[in-house]
Enzyme design. Sequence first.
Site: not given
Lengths: 431, 431
Positions: A124, A186, A209, A233, A255, A258, A322-323, A356, A410, A415
């Site tokens: 995506y 969608q 988003n 981010s 950053q 963003h 994250e960074h 990035d 067991e 088995h």
Amino acid sequence: MKILDNPAKDSWKKQLARPVFKTKEINKIVKPILRKVKRNGDKALFKFAMEYDHVELDSLFPSEIEIQSASEALDPALKEAIQVAKANIERFHKAQETPELVDEVMPGVVCKRKSVAIQKVGLYIPGGTAPLFSTVLMLGIPAVLAGCKEIVLCSPPNKEGKIHPAILYTANLIGISKIVKVGGAQAIAAMTFGTESVPKVDKIFGPGNQFVTAAKQTATKYGVAIDMPAGPSEVLVYADASANASFVAADLLSQAEHGVDSQVILVTETEKFAKKVIKKIDEQLENLPRKDIAKKALANSRAVLMDNAEEAMELINFYAPEHLIISVEEEDKAVNAVYNAGSVFIGNFTPESAGDYASGTNHTLPTYGYARNYSGVSLDSFVKKITYQKITPEGLKNIGPTIEIMAENELLEGHKNAVTIRLKHLNKQNK
Amino acid sequence: MKILDNPAKDSWKKQLARPVFKTKEINKIVKPILRKVKRNGDKALFKFAMEYDHVELDSLFPSEIEIQSASEALDPALKEAIQVAKANIERFHKAQETPELVDEVMPGVVCKRKSVAIQKVGLYIPGGTAPLFSTVLMLGIPAVLAGCKEIVLCSPPNKEGKIHPAILYTANLIGISKIVKVGGAQAIAAMTFGTESVPKVDKIFGPGNQFVTAAKQTATKYGVAIDMPAGPSEVLVYADASANASFVAADLLSQAEHGVDSQVILVTETEKFAKKVIKKIDEQLENLPRKDIAKKALANSRAVLMDNAEEAMELINFYAPEHLIISVEEEDKAVNAVYNAGSVFIGNFTPESAGDYASGTNHTLPTYGYARNYSGVSLDSFVKKITYQKITPEGLKNIGPTIEIMAENELLEGHKNAVTIRLKHLNKQNK
């Protein structure tokens, strides 16, 4: 940017809290979208294009001409830059290939592990304010390298019904031909359930988003895997007096621009340096086209003063950014102390934007504290590692009794019997 | 066991459907358990021990004496078997270590990737009908090898308030000291939120009943990662006339005895062979202590006749079995055609129970079709792969313009500026 002066450990959770989201309200919007796409397929996608992208599409696919003219429309310098980035990303992801592992653990007992591509993957790529062609590189290159049989790329059309030429060019460059003009929840629904035009995939990748994020989370209930849980981010810069305050300010701003819910954190020893950085931020901010976004993000942000270097690293690992940019004198010591981070940027000349776009590492990274328990996207994200074993009659004689005793204890006689019946057969043959 | 004769491709989904679960009803029971543990901590755990395990515990931890006497109580032959299995599993998982990757992708641009242990992990070992000490090996060994800082093992107490000695012995053998007497959804809740006695962990591993599975799924909403989505165990055996019908029957039964919702599938060419296997199943079934369970599982199960070997492999990949046994003449061809399976068992002398206990591969595998998009547990499951980059001033001159152009075209001026400000600084120095 609020300054916190050596916050007590038991206050870290509260003081460094990330923004909270209203998932219930978002799910109320997302769930009917999923339901409609599941039920009505392409028809629903055309309808949502009208509703959300404000365009009446003739086809969900870009035409041959659209793809060709995309390349022609693009600045040659941009095309060259994309090619340079592609080469670096390809090189570093190719180096991540896991060789086949074959090991005879006992005489006659051979175990193997092999990476096998996930067959169908969906990527995506958001449209919206910025055409994220860099994400096409970051997701498309490892998908192609892994050998995924079907790679679908979904991205929303603009008001003219087109996908941004840089996205089309990049997809074409790396060999992705299945491009669908669909965005938002969608798109995730289409890849989860399949429609007449969009194949149902095994795993969905990509940012988006809050609606896309919620749709991906819901998709997992229908057997689809996703790259990782998502959040806004974020960057944490750990700097001392050896760092350049202007560079630090630029990194924090890169950053902050963003989104309004992005978070940036500065960890440093002295108030003096923190104030210097804040001053540089104020100066640089004025020249940024996205300054209104960055200002709001800075309101969520913190400068944390930490006297003690060890405790500073503890706080950084607690936050699990994250960074993480590390610009301190004792660089190696700090880098080696990191155990929770998505990607680490070392020294004064390694801006986060390098990762990035073009250094070669992946920019799809765990945010929102998930760096504690998730890796960023890599070649691994596009494969499964299947194990194999082959045991010879000799091998079964070696390992069989071990299996029998364990299975019996067991209380799993079936088995045990799968071994016993074979050992009996072998003993009979020997007589 | 129903026989399907060359089912049409568009009927596969329906004909090979797995059992469906009533998740809503289960969640109604699980959610209040999570809430109570979150709110009341240890107090809730003691209360649930009374309610579900029918025991009033003095302590949530086994005593030193309990652990010592566990080793004494155990049959030396069983201890030896566990040690043999441990050696194989350790060896094959140690071989999975990913060496640090360092690559200078461009002059002055060095990228790195390193495996770093997830700090805190929780292992859930079911009690119930069978004491699954083998799962202690399968989860504990890679956790220890990865270097996880805190490893918590939760397992329910029996009516005497004890944990099965084989579980205690195995945990002690591999070096896991934090053992907590708590089972079910409450164990998952304790590891998700933390209590006075149980640390909050980053990732939870382990099998369990539907309540445990539902609790793990819910736990992911609170920032915890889990090993994989779970479903009942399953095996698919692909066999031709070169296979031994008694062995095939024993393998199918070894899986059918797991639980009433287990599913076993036989794929073969001729009705004659299928009927031979079914006859052997009926014979062997009578001697199994768990025959009532196995009979119910067999009711969900299928023998599928496939004339065409290529289509047979297509059906197998469509089903994506957790365990796949391949006993056919053209073994290599079949093995190479597998792209969706958890673990593959090759030839007439490789029963699935070998992998369950001792061959060295992991027995925590994706079920319920998740072999399409998930790997089984491995050393990778206990680490994150963190990326690093370090760019020299020379390197930034090489890669900087690429980043600037890309950032500008994504309309992210702040990202561009983080490079520009550094390049300007370098140019000034050079003058």
